[in-house]
Design a protein around this motif. Structure first.
Motif, short mmCIF file in Angstrom:
data_model
loop_
_atom_site.label_atom_id
_atom_site.label_comp_id
_atom_site.label_asym_id
_atom_site.label_seq_id
_atom_site.Cartn_x
_atom_site.Cartn_y
_atom_site.Cartn_z
N THR A 176 0.84 -1.19 0.00
CA THR A 176 0.00 0.00 0.00
C THR A 176 0.88 1.24 0.00
O THR A 176 2.05 1.22 0.39
CB THR A 176 -0.92 0.05 1.23
OG1 THR A 176 -0.13 0.12 2.42
CG2 THR A 176 -1.83 -1.17 1.28
N ARG A 226 -9.28 -2.29 -3.98
CA ARG A 226 -8.98 -2.28 -2.55
C ARG A 226 -8.43 -0.94 -2.06
O ARG A 226 -8.06 -0.81 -0.90
CB ARG A 226 -8.00 -3.41 -2.23
CG ARG A 226 -8.59 -4.81 -2.50
CD ARG A 226 -7.58 -5.91 -2.27
NE ARG A 226 -7.16 -5.96 -0.87
CZ ARG A 226 -6.21 -6.79 -0.42
NH1 ARG A 226 -5.60 -7.61 -1.26
NH2 ARG A 226 -5.88 -6.78 0.86
N SER A 227 -8.34 0.04 -2.96
CA SER A 227 -7.89 1.37 -2.55
C SER A 227 -9.01 2.11 -1.82
O SER A 227 -10.18 1.74 -1.91
CB SER A 227 -7.42 2.17 -3.76
OG SER A 227 -6.21 1.66 -4.29
N ASP A 253 -4.63 -0.06 -7.80
CA ASP A 253 -6.07 0.20 -7.87
C ASP A 253 -6.24 1.71 -7.69
O ASP A 253 -5.75 2.28 -6.70
CB ASP A 253 -6.82 -0.51 -6.74
CG ASP A 253 -6.83 -2.02 -6.91
OD1 ASP A 253 -6.53 -2.50 -8.02
OD2 ASP A 253 -7.14 -2.72 -5.93
N HIS A 298 -3.80 0.68 -2.92
CA HIS A 298 -3.27 -0.68 -2.96
C HIS A 298 -2.68 -0.95 -4.34
O HIS A 298 -3.19 -0.47 -5.35
CB HIS A 298 -4.38 -1.70 -2.68
CG HIS A 298 -4.75 -1.79 -1.23
ND1 HIS A 298 -4.36 -2.85 -0.42
CD2 HIS A 298 -5.45 -0.96 -0.43
CE1 HIS A 298 -4.82 -2.66 0.79
NE2 HIS A 298 -5.49 -1.52 0.82
N SER A 358 -10.33 -2.86 -11.49
CA SER A 358 -9.19 -2.85 -10.57
C SER A 358 -8.00 -3.46 -11.29
O SER A 358 -8.06 -3.76 -12.48
CB SER A 358 -9.52 -3.67 -9.32
OG SER A 358 -9.61 -5.05 -9.65
#
Length: 272
Positions: free
Chosen positions: A3, A59-60, A53, A13, A32
């Motif tokens: 991250t 997942r960000s 992303d 992410h 993504s």
């Protein structure tokens, strides 16, 4: 999954693999880094891949406020700066291609080369048909939500009977977006343009056009002709999501282009 936290406090992410000159793979709207699952293993054989992303995706983090191409690109530039990267090859699909163009004009020091897949330097509707298409998508997203829109989009992306598994995958992934976030990301693309700044793009550019893409080849060729060092290549039997339905063709095109850009230095690196 690594991250990176921007100065604004947004956590991005990203996936990382391979060694060599850095290559950044940028995904499409509502998607993504999974866009590149079929491409990454081969590209990482000779390059250091970074697959983030974007803000509001995957997942960000998905912070409040307006989204847009310039903001997405600024996040990616911050990621590269934070990792100490310079002279990066950028490969962008759809929205990712827009981000690539934005980076090429805003941060020429960062972009060594650019591959644009089924995308362009603006999202300004210029005809009634284009305006109707954009309006229809926004209305469908509001009325049906991400899951309903995903079912429509998946059929256009993967129309063949044998692509049923790809359709199901697209519905699952696009349909998992939070409605408000997906809407803000979609609205953030409309009206965006760096068309007037194409003269400032100094890096080599490869534009990949799928035979069944939403926009015609002639439209892409028109902006290719405005670029100093660019060419267009056609991907056969492919739709808008080329890295998913024709990963082999995408890898071959990108690898060939990167060999040209890197020249003898790459051969020396891998044989010395």
């Amino acid at each position: 999954m690594p991250t990176f936290r921007t100065q604004e406090g947004v956590t991005l992410h990203f996936e990382e693999s391979g060694e060599g000159a850095p290559v950044l793979l940028l995904h499409g709207l509502g998607s993504s880094g999974s866009d590149w699952e079929g491409v990454a293993p081969r590209l990482s054989a000779h390059h250091r891949l970074l697959i983030p992303d974007a803000r509001g995706h995957g997942r960000s983090d998905k912070p409040a406020g307006a989204y847009g191409v310039a903001l997405f690109a600024r996040d990616i530039a911050a990621l590269c700066d934070g990792l100490g990267l310079s002279s990066v090859h950028i490969v962008g699909l759809s929205m990712g291609g827009m981000m690539g163009f934005q980076l090429a004009v805003d941060r020429p020091d960062l972009v060594r080369s650019l591959v644009v897949i089924n995308s362009g330097p603006d999202m300004v509707p210029r005809t009634l048909r284009q305006r109707f298409a954009y309006l229809t998508r926004l209305l469908a997203l509001r009325a049906l939500g991400p899951q309903g829109l995903a079912k429509i989009v998946a059929k256009k992306l993967f129309p063949k009977p044998e692509q049923e598994s790809l359709r199901r995958q697209a519905v699952e992934r696009l349909g998992s977006n939070a409605p408000d976030v997906y809407l803000r990301a979609t609205k953030g693309l409309l009206g965006w343009s760096v068309l007037a700044r194409l003269k400032d793009v100094a890096c080599p550019v490869l534009v990949l056009h799928s035979e069944r893409d939403y926009t015609p080849q002639a439209q892409k060729q028109a902006y290719v002709d405005l670029l100093a060092k660019a060419r267009l290549q056609v991907l056969t039997d492919s739709g808008h999501a080329a890295p998913v339905d024709q990963p082999g063709q995408v890898v071959e095109a990108v690898e060939g282009f990167l060999r040209e850009v890197e020249g003898p230095s790459r051969d020396a690196l891998h044989t010395g």
